[in-house]
Design a protein around this motif. Sequence first.
Motif, PDB file in Angstrom:
ATOM      1  N   ILE A 254      41.573  49.911  -5.102  1.00 25.71           N
ATOM      2  CA  ILE A 254      42.163  49.517  -4.604  1.00 25.71           C
ATOM      3  C   ILE A 254      43.694  50.323  -4.623  1.00 25.71           C
ATOM      4  O   ILE A 254      43.811  50.254  -5.595  1.00 25.71           O
ATOM      5  CB  ILE A 254      41.837  48.396  -4.490  1.00 25.71           C
ATOM      6  N   ARG A 255      43.888  50.788  -3.880  1.00 26.03           N
ATOM      7  CA  ARG A 255      44.880  51.105  -3.478  1.00 26.03           C
ATOM      8  C   ARG A 255      46.146  50.888  -2.294  1.00 26.03           C
ATOM      9  O   ARG A 255      45.484  50.474  -2.010  1.00 26.03           O
ATOM     10  CB  ARG A 255      45.329  52.905  -4.294  1.00 26.03           C
ATOM     11  N   SER A 256      47.065  50.819  -2.098  1.00 26.52           N
ATOM     12  CA  SER A 256      48.567  50.690  -0.618  1.00 26.52           C
ATOM     13  C   SER A 256      47.731  52.075   0.011  1.00 26.52           C
ATOM     14  O   SER A 256      47.663  52.924  -0.165  1.00 26.52           O
ATOM     15  CB  SER A 256      49.813  50.936  -1.687  1.00 26.52           C
ATOM     16  N   THR A 257      47.855  51.497   1.119  1.00 27.29           N
ATOM     17  CA  THR A 257      48.356  52.893   1.808  1.00 27.29           C
ATOM     18  C   THR A 257      49.562  53.133   2.311  1.00 27.29           C
ATOM     19  O   THR A 257      48.527  54.437   3.044  1.00 27.29           O
ATOM     20  CB  THR A 257      47.735  51.739   3.615  1.00 27.29           C
ATOM     21  N   SER A 258      50.201  53.855   1.748  1.00 27.44           N
ATOM     22  CA  SER A 258      51.170  53.991   1.254  1.00 27.44           C
ATOM     23  C   SER A 258      50.323  55.161  -0.035  1.00 27.44           C
ATOM     24  O   SER A 258      51.189  56.663  -0.136  1.00 27.44           O
ATOM     25  CB  SER A 258      52.596  54.085   0.553  1.00 27.44           C
ATOM     26  N   PHE A 259      49.241  55.460  -0.011  1.00 32.26           N
ATOM     27  CA  PHE A 259      48.878  56.165  -1.142  1.00 32.26           C
ATOM     28  C   PHE A 259      48.386  57.373  -0.684  1.00 32.26           C
ATOM     29  O   PHE A 259      47.459  57.414   0.416  1.00 32.26           O
ATOM     30  CB  PHE A 259      47.740  55.182  -2.336  1.00 32.26           C
ATOM     31  N   PRO A 260      48.823  58.628  -1.580  1.00 31.13           N
ATOM     32  CA  PRO A 260      48.051  59.889  -0.165  1.00 31.13           C
ATOM     33  C   PRO A 260      46.687  59.875  -0.405  1.00 31.13           C
ATOM     34  O   PRO A 260      45.742  59.090  -1.279  1.00 31.13           O
ATOM     35  CB  PRO A 260      47.731  60.953  -2.044  1.00 31.13           C
ATOM     36  N   LEU A 261      46.315  60.598   0.811  1.00 31.16           N
ATOM     37  CA  LEU A 261      44.907  60.748   1.431  1.00 31.16           C
ATOM     38  C   LEU A 261      44.061  61.878   0.435  1.00 31.16           C
ATOM     39  O   LEU A 261      43.111  62.265   1.040  1.00 31.16           O
ATOM     40  CB  LEU A 261      45.149  60.723   3.046  1.00 31.16           C
ATOM     41  N   GLU A 262      44.764  62.826   0.019  1.00 35.96           N
ATOM     42  CA  GLU A 262      44.692  64.034  -0.748  1.00 35.96           C
ATOM     43  C   GLU A 262      45.174  64.251  -1.577  1.00 35.96           C
ATOM     44  O   GLU A 262      46.254  63.992  -2.487  1.00 35.96           O
ATOM     45  CB  GLU A 262      44.939  65.199  -0.060  1.00 35.96           C
ATOM     46  N   SER A 263      44.434  64.957  -2.574  1.00 41.21           N
ATOM     47  CA  SER A 263      45.202  65.670  -3.789  1.00 41.21           C
ATOM     48  C   SER A 263      46.284  66.674  -3.119  1.00 41.21           C
ATOM     49  O   SER A 263      46.816  66.985  -2.079  1.00 41.21           O
ATOM     50  CB  SER A 263      44.736  66.362  -5.082  1.00 41.21           C
ATOM     51  N   ARG A 264      47.100  66.801  -4.991  1.00 41.69           N
ATOM     52  CA  ARG A 264      48.287  68.542  -4.543  1.00 41.69           C
ATOM     53  C   ARG A 264      47.791  69.392  -4.489  1.00 41.69           C
ATOM     54  O   ARG A 264      48.658  70.251  -3.729  1.00 41.69           O
ATOM     55  CB  ARG A 264      49.197  67.944  -5.675  1.00 41.69           C
ATOM     56  N   GLU A 265      46.063  69.695  -4.116  1.00 41.13           N
ATOM     57  CA  GLU A 265      46.073  70.581  -4.218  1.00 41.13           C
ATOM     58  C   GLU A 265      45.247  70.654  -2.864  1.00 41.13           C
ATOM     59  O   GLU A 265      44.138  71.494  -2.237  1.00 41.13           O
ATOM     60  CB  GLU A 265      44.708  70.802  -4.912  1.00 41.13           C
ATOM     61  N   LYS A 266      45.699  69.541  -1.624  1.00 42.80           N
ATOM     62  CA  LYS A 266      45.438  69.596  -0.125  1.00 42.80           C
ATOM     63  C   LYS A 266      43.769  69.275   0.288  1.00 42.80           C
ATOM     64  O   LYS A 266      43.461  68.640   0.622  1.00 42.80           O
ATOM     65  CB  LYS A 266      45.679  70.382   0.004  1.00 42.80           C
ATOM     66  N   ILE A 267      43.416  68.937  -1.167  1.00 45.98           N
ATOM     67  CA  ILE A 267      42.208  68.219  -1.386  1.00 45.98           C
ATOM     68  C   ILE A 267      41.465  67.471  -1.219  1.00 45.98           C
ATOM     69  O   ILE A 267      42.004  65.667  -1.686  1.00 45.98           O
ATOM     70  CB  ILE A 267      40.966  68.477  -2.528  1.00 45.98           C
ATOM     71  N   PRO A 268      40.885  66.223   0.179  1.00 43.85           N
ATOM     72  CA  PRO A 268      40.885  65.298   0.866  1.00 43.85           C
ATOM     73  C   PRO A 268      40.211  64.380   0.036  1.00 43.85           C
ATOM     74  O   PRO A 268      39.154  64.669  -0.960  1.00 43.85           O
ATOM     75  CB  PRO A 268      39.996  64.842   2.425  1.00 43.85           C
TER      76      PRO A 268
END
Length: 264
Positions: free
Chosen positions: A91-105
């Motif tokens: 479980i994570r907050s909805t503010s957590f990124p949807l993709e990695s720093r490498e832009k991989i979803p």
Amino acid sequence: MNSIKMSKELQKRLAHPDRQFQFDRKQDQLRIENKQTGKGITISLPGIVAKWQEQKNKAIDEVVYYVEEGLGALDSDPEISGKEKNIYPVIRSTSFPLESREKIPFIYDDHTAETRIYYAIDLGNTYRLIDQKLLEKEQWDEKRIKEMALFNARSLSTDLKEDLVAGNTFYFLNKNDGYDASRILNDSFLKEMSGKVKGTMAVAVPHQDVLIIADIKNETGYDILAQMTMSFFASGRVPITALSFLYEDGKLEPIFILGKNKKV
């Protein structure tokens, strides 16, 4: 101790020729990443500072340990096949990124207005979130990953500690296995608890390593739950949300407690 001093101390403890650090003063975050790959970990500093006030160097030792383990996991190339029992939801907050720093979803699902479900492969002392690249490499589909993760979550221990405060009963699940908050996805467990509750049932996941279930029997109980949840949220290594949820008819609805028992 403040965020700036904590950032400097962590950089000192985590120093390595292959690493670089980025301190975001506005967001109170420290980013540690591999210079070559750009992969890394971003940590929120206020919670660590709050923990340091009580535990001193033990709090820093814990963060250093988990960062080292996490960076090691990022540098590895985990396999899913044959490790189906090691796949769990987180479980994570909805503010957590949807993709990695490498832009991989990342693979994820919406959960509530405040929370989101991600999926991870457990590596022992840490875990790695499953992204599209890993999924394609293993030739798995999302549905299979999600079904396996939720099945495994239902097998996790649900032993609770109980505390009675001002006539209200609070139950705590704190196994420190990385998936305490994930127990909120165990529908049969929540339904079982709702049958046990005598008043109003509320649930909270202030950070990754705790699940709170409250049996609210009077107005004071709401204030206690709000203060408790905020305290856990501020001290958690991976904060999720300071809001609580009412549980009714199998559904979770966020509840805003504005001091002196005012609920929205």
